[in-house]
Design a protein around this motif. Structure first.
Motif, PDB file in Angstrom:
ATOM      1  N   MET A   1       0.842  -1.200   0.000  1.00  0.00           N
ATOM      2  CA  MET A   1       0.000   0.000   0.000  1.00  0.00           C
ATOM      3  C   MET A   1       0.873   1.244   0.000  1.00  0.00           C
ATOM      4  O   MET A   1       1.903   1.298   0.677  1.00  0.00           O
ATOM      5  CB  MET A   1      -0.909  -0.002   1.229  1.00  0.00           C
ATOM      6  N   SER A   2       0.487   2.248  -0.732  1.00  0.00           N
ATOM      7  CA  SER A   2       1.284   3.448  -0.883  1.00  0.00           C
ATOM      8  C   SER A   2       1.361   4.234   0.409  1.00  0.00           C
ATOM      9  O   SER A   2       0.474   4.181   1.264  1.00  0.00           O
ATOM     10  CB  SER A   2       0.687   4.339  -1.971  1.00  0.00           C
ATOM     11  N   ASN A   3       2.445   5.009   0.540  1.00  0.00           N
ATOM     12  CA  ASN A   3       2.547   5.974   1.612  1.00  0.00           C
ATOM     13  C   ASN A   3       1.389   6.948   1.503  1.00  0.00           C
ATOM     14  O   ASN A   3       0.971   7.326   0.417  1.00  0.00           O
ATOM     15  CB  ASN A   3       3.880   6.716   1.477  1.00  0.00           C
ATOM     16  N   ALA A   4       0.849   7.390   2.665  1.00  0.00           N
ATOM     17  CA  ALA A   4      -0.313   8.269   2.652  1.00  0.00           C
ATOM     18  C   ALA A   4      -0.081   9.519   1.821  1.00  0.00           C
ATOM     19  O   ALA A   4      -0.983  10.009   1.137  1.00  0.00           O
ATOM     20  CB  ALA A   4      -0.689   8.645   4.084  1.00  0.00           C
ATOM     21  N   ALA A   5       1.123  10.046   1.861  1.00  0.00           N
ATOM     22  CA  ALA A   5       1.416  11.277   1.138  1.00  0.00           C
ATOM     23  C   ALA A   5       1.473  11.065  -0.371  1.00  0.00           C
ATOM     24  O   ALA A   5       1.465  12.029  -1.126  1.00  0.00           O
ATOM     25  CB  ALA A   5       2.735  11.865   1.631  1.00  0.00           C
ATOM     26  N   GLU A   6       1.539   9.821  -0.822  1.00  0.00           N
ATOM     27  CA  GLU A   6       1.601   9.534  -2.251  1.00  0.00           C
ATOM     28  C   GLU A   6       0.245   9.140  -2.817  1.00  0.00           C
ATOM     29  O   GLU A   6       0.090   9.044  -4.030  1.00  0.00           O
ATOM     30  CB  GLU A   6       2.580   8.382  -2.504  1.00  0.00           C
ATOM     31  N   ARG A   7      -0.726   8.895  -1.965  1.00  0.00           N
ATOM     32  CA  ARG A   7      -1.969   8.302  -2.431  1.00  0.00           C
ATOM     33  C   ARG A   7      -2.853   9.284  -3.182  1.00  0.00           C
ATOM     34  O   ARG A   7      -2.923  10.467  -2.860  1.00  0.00           O
ATOM     35  CB  ARG A   7      -2.757   7.725  -1.243  1.00  0.00           C
ATOM     36  N   VAL A   8      -3.566   8.749  -4.160  1.00  0.00           N
ATOM     37  CA  VAL A   8      -4.606   9.476  -4.871  1.00  0.00           C
ATOM     38  C   VAL A   8      -5.940   8.887  -4.442  1.00  0.00           C
ATOM     39  O   VAL A   8      -6.168   7.678  -4.569  1.00  0.00           O
ATOM     40  CB  VAL A   8      -4.433   9.377  -6.396  1.00  0.00           C
TER      41      VAL A   8
ATOM     42  N   ARG B   1      -2.263   7.528 -11.081  1.00  0.00           N
ATOM     43  CA  ARG B   1      -2.620   6.349 -10.280  1.00  0.00           C
ATOM     44  C   ARG B   1      -3.943   6.593  -9.568  1.00  0.00           C
ATOM     45  O   ARG B   1      -4.450   7.720  -9.521  1.00  0.00           O
ATOM     46  CB  ARG B   1      -1.535   6.058  -9.253  1.00  0.00           C
ATOM     47  N   LEU B   2      -4.482   5.538  -8.977  1.00  0.00           N
ATOM     48  CA  LEU B   2      -5.635   5.625  -8.091  1.00  0.00           C
ATOM     49  C   LEU B   2      -5.417   4.621  -6.969  1.00  0.00           C
ATOM     50  O   LEU B   2      -5.138   3.452  -7.226  1.00  0.00           O
ATOM     51  CB  LEU B   2      -6.936   5.306  -8.839  1.00  0.00           C
ATOM     52  N   ASP B   3      -5.516   5.098  -5.736  1.00  0.00           N
ATOM     53  CA  ASP B   3      -5.265   4.238  -4.578  1.00  0.00           C
ATOM     54  C   ASP B   3      -6.514   3.934  -3.760  1.00  0.00           C
ATOM     55  O   ASP B   3      -6.629   2.846  -3.202  1.00  0.00           O
ATOM     56  CB  ASP B   3      -4.227   4.887  -3.666  1.00  0.00           C
ATOM     57  N   VAL B   4      -7.409   4.897  -3.666  1.00  0.00           N
ATOM     58  CA  VAL B   4      -8.600   4.729  -2.823  1.00  0.00           C
ATOM     59  C   VAL B   4      -9.802   5.338  -3.528  1.00  0.00           C
ATOM     60  O   VAL B   4      -9.733   6.460  -4.033  1.00  0.00           O
ATOM     61  CB  VAL B   4      -8.425   5.417  -1.452  1.00  0.00           C
TER      62      VAL B   4
ATOM     63  N   GLY C   1      -4.924  -1.126  -4.223  1.00  0.00           N
ATOM     64  CA  GLY C   1      -5.696  -0.132  -3.501  1.00  0.00           C
ATOM     65  C   GLY C   1      -6.972  -0.692  -2.908  1.00  0.00           C
ATOM     66  O   GLY C   1      -7.125  -1.912  -2.747  1.00  0.00           O
ATOM     67  N   CYS C   2      -7.916   0.196  -2.600  1.00  0.00           N
ATOM     68  CA  CYS C   2      -9.130  -0.261  -1.912  1.00  0.00           C
ATOM     69  C   CYS C   2     -10.323   0.631  -2.228  1.00  0.00           C
ATOM     70  O   CYS C   2     -10.183   1.762  -2.688  1.00  0.00           O
ATOM     71  CB  CYS C   2      -8.901  -0.316  -0.410  1.00  0.00           C
ATOM     72  N   ILE C   3     -11.483   0.070  -1.951  1.00  0.00           N
ATOM     73  CA  ILE C   3     -12.762   0.777  -2.042  1.00  0.00           C
ATOM     74  C   ILE C   3     -13.396   0.789  -0.665  1.00  0.00           C
ATOM     75  O   ILE C   3     -13.418  -0.237   0.023  1.00  0.00           O
ATOM     76  CB  ILE C   3     -13.709   0.091  -3.042  1.00  0.00           C
ATOM     77  N   VAL C   4     -13.899   1.943  -0.269  1.00  0.00           N
ATOM     78  CA  VAL C   4     -14.714   2.039   0.946  1.00  0.00           C
ATOM     79  C   VAL C   4     -16.074   2.580   0.532  1.00  0.00           C
ATOM     80  O   VAL C   4     -16.174   3.701   0.016  1.00  0.00           O
ATOM     81  CB  VAL C   4     -14.083   2.950   2.008  1.00  0.00           C
ATOM     82  N   ASN C   5     -17.105   1.789   0.726  1.00  0.00           N
ATOM     83  CA  ASN C   5     -18.472   2.209   0.443  1.00  0.00           C
ATOM     84  C   ASN C   5     -19.083   2.794   1.704  1.00  0.00           C
ATOM     85  O   ASN C   5     -18.977   2.200   2.781  1.00  0.00           O
ATOM     86  CB  ASN C   5     -19.312   1.036  -0.043  1.00  0.00           C
ATOM     87  N   VAL C   6     -19.714   3.947   1.574  1.00  0.00           N
ATOM     88  CA  VAL C   6     -20.430   4.538   2.698  1.00  0.00           C
ATOM     89  C   VAL C   6     -21.895   4.158   2.550  1.00  0.00           C
ATOM     90  O   VAL C   6     -22.598   4.662   1.676  1.00  0.00           O
ATOM     91  CB  VAL C   6     -20.252   6.062   2.759  1.00  0.00           C
ATOM     92  N   GLY C   7     -22.318   3.211   3.378  1.00  0.00           N
ATOM     93  CA  GLY C   7     -23.701   2.750   3.360  1.00  0.00           C
ATOM     94  C   GLY C   7     -24.521   3.488   4.401  1.00  0.00           C
ATOM     95  O   GLY C   7     -24.486   4.714   4.485  1.00  0.00           O
ATOM     96  N   SER C   8     -25.219   2.734   5.227  1.00  0.00           N
ATOM     97  CA  SER C   8     -26.064   3.328   6.262  1.00  0.00           C
ATOM     98  C   SER C   8     -26.545   2.216   7.184  1.00  0.00           C
ATOM     99  O   SER C   8     -26.664   1.055   6.760  1.00  0.00           O
ATOM    100  CB  SER C   8     -27.267   4.025   5.628  1.00  0.00           C
TER     101      SER C   8
END
Length: 256
Positions: free
Chosen positions: A1-8, A82-85, A133-140
Motif C-alpha cells: 500500500m502506498s505511503n499516505a502522502a503519495e496516495r490518490v 494512479r488511483l489508490d482509494v 488499492g481499496c474501495i470504501v463504500n459509505v452505506g447506512s
C-alpha cells in the motif's frame, strides 16, 4: 500500500457532510484528493476549507451515468498517474412506503444510492488492482435494518451491503472492499440546520446508547482506517458507526 502522502483518493458526494469530512481527513494525511459531485460551488467550498497537507481537486460528474463515471476515473488516472482509494459516498435519502413511492422515484433512489456505486467501482477496479488499492463504500444503518417509511432507501442501502461483500470476494487479494454504515449524523445534507437541542434530534439520541448523534468527522475516521495500512487484512467488513444503536434489541431501557 502506498505511503499516505503519495496516495490518490477519489471521494464521491464530497460537497458537504460526510463526504467533505472524508476528503479533509485524507488531505490532512497528505493525499491528493479528488472531490466529486454534481454541484461545483459546493465542491469548491470543500476544497477551500481543506486543511493543509495534501491537495484537493474538484471534479463534477453525475455518477448515475456510466460514461461519466468512467470518464471521471480515466481522467483522474491520466492526470495523476494512479488511483489508490475510492470512497463511494454519494447518496440521497428517500421517504415513503412501497405503496407511496412512485416507480420513477424508486428508480431515482436506486440510481443515486446503488447504481453510482456500481458504475464508479467498475471503472476503478482495474486501476486499484495496479496499486493494490481499496474501495470504501459509505452505506447506512438503514442497510443493516429496516426503517419506517423509507422502503426505497433501505432497499438500496441493503444492496450496497451485499455488493460490498461480493466485490470483496471477487477482487481479493489485490483490491480490498469494505463498507462503513453511519447512524444518525448531524451536519449532513439531510440533517443540515438541525442542532442537538431540537426535539427530533433528541428523539434519535434517546435511542442511541451514546446519547447523541454522530459528527461527520467520526465517520471519516473509520473510513480512513479502512483505507489505511492497519486494515490491510480487512476486506468484506461492514462497520456500523452508530454509537451502539445496532447493539440494542429495540426494547426500552429498564433500570434494575
Amino acid at each position: 500500500m502506498s505511503n499516505a502522502a503519495e496516495r490518490v483518493v477519489v471521494v464521491t458526494g464530497a460537497g458537504s457532510g460526510i463526504g467533505a469530512a472524508v476528503a479533509h481527513r485524507f488531505a490532512a494525511e497528505g493525499a491528493t484528493v479528488v472531490v466529486v459531485g454534481r454541484t461545483r460551488e459546493k465542491l469548491e467550498g470543500t476544497a477551500a476549507a481543506a486543511p493543509a497537507g495534501g491537495s484537493v481537486l474538484v471534479r463534477t460528474a453525475d455518477l448515475t451515468v456510466p460514461e461519466e463515471a468512467e470518464a471521471l476515473i480515466a481522467s483522474t488516472v491520466a492526470e495523476l498517474g494512479r488511483l489508490d482509494v475510492l470512497v463511494n459516498n454519494a447518496g440521497a435519502p428517500s421517504f415513503g412506503t412501497v405503496e407511496a413511492v412512485a416507480p420513477d422515484a424508486w428508480r431515482a433512489v436506486m440510481a443515486v444510492n446503488l447504481d453510482a456505486v456500481y458504475h464508479t467501482s467498475r471503472a476503478a477496479v482495474r486501476h486499484l488492482r495496479a496499486t493494490r488499492g481499496c474501495i470504501v463504500n459509505v452505506g447506512s444503518v438503514s442497510g443493516l435494518g429496516g426503517d419506517y417509511g423509507m422502503a426505497a432507501y433501505d432497499a438500496a442501502k441493503g444492496a450496497v451491503v451485499n455488493l460490498t461483500r461480493a466485490m470483496a470476494l471477487d477482487h481479493a487479494p489485490e483490491v480490498r472492499v469494505n463498507a462503513v454504515h453511519p447512524g444518525f449524523t448531524l451536519n449532513t445534507g439531510i440533517t443540515a440546520g438541525l442542532t442537538a437541542d431540537m426535539p427530533v434530534v433528541q428523539s434519535f439520541a434517546g435511542r442511541i446508547p451514546f446519547g447523541r448523534a454522530a459528527e461527520p468527522e467520526e465517520i471519516a475516521g473509520v473510513v480512513a482506517f479502512l483505507a489505511g495500512p492497519d486494515a490491510r487484512y480487512v476486506t468484506g467488513a461492514q462497520i456500523p458507526v452508530d454509537g451502539g444503536l445496532g447493539a440494542a434489541t429495540g426494547q426500552p431501557r429498564v433500570d434494575v
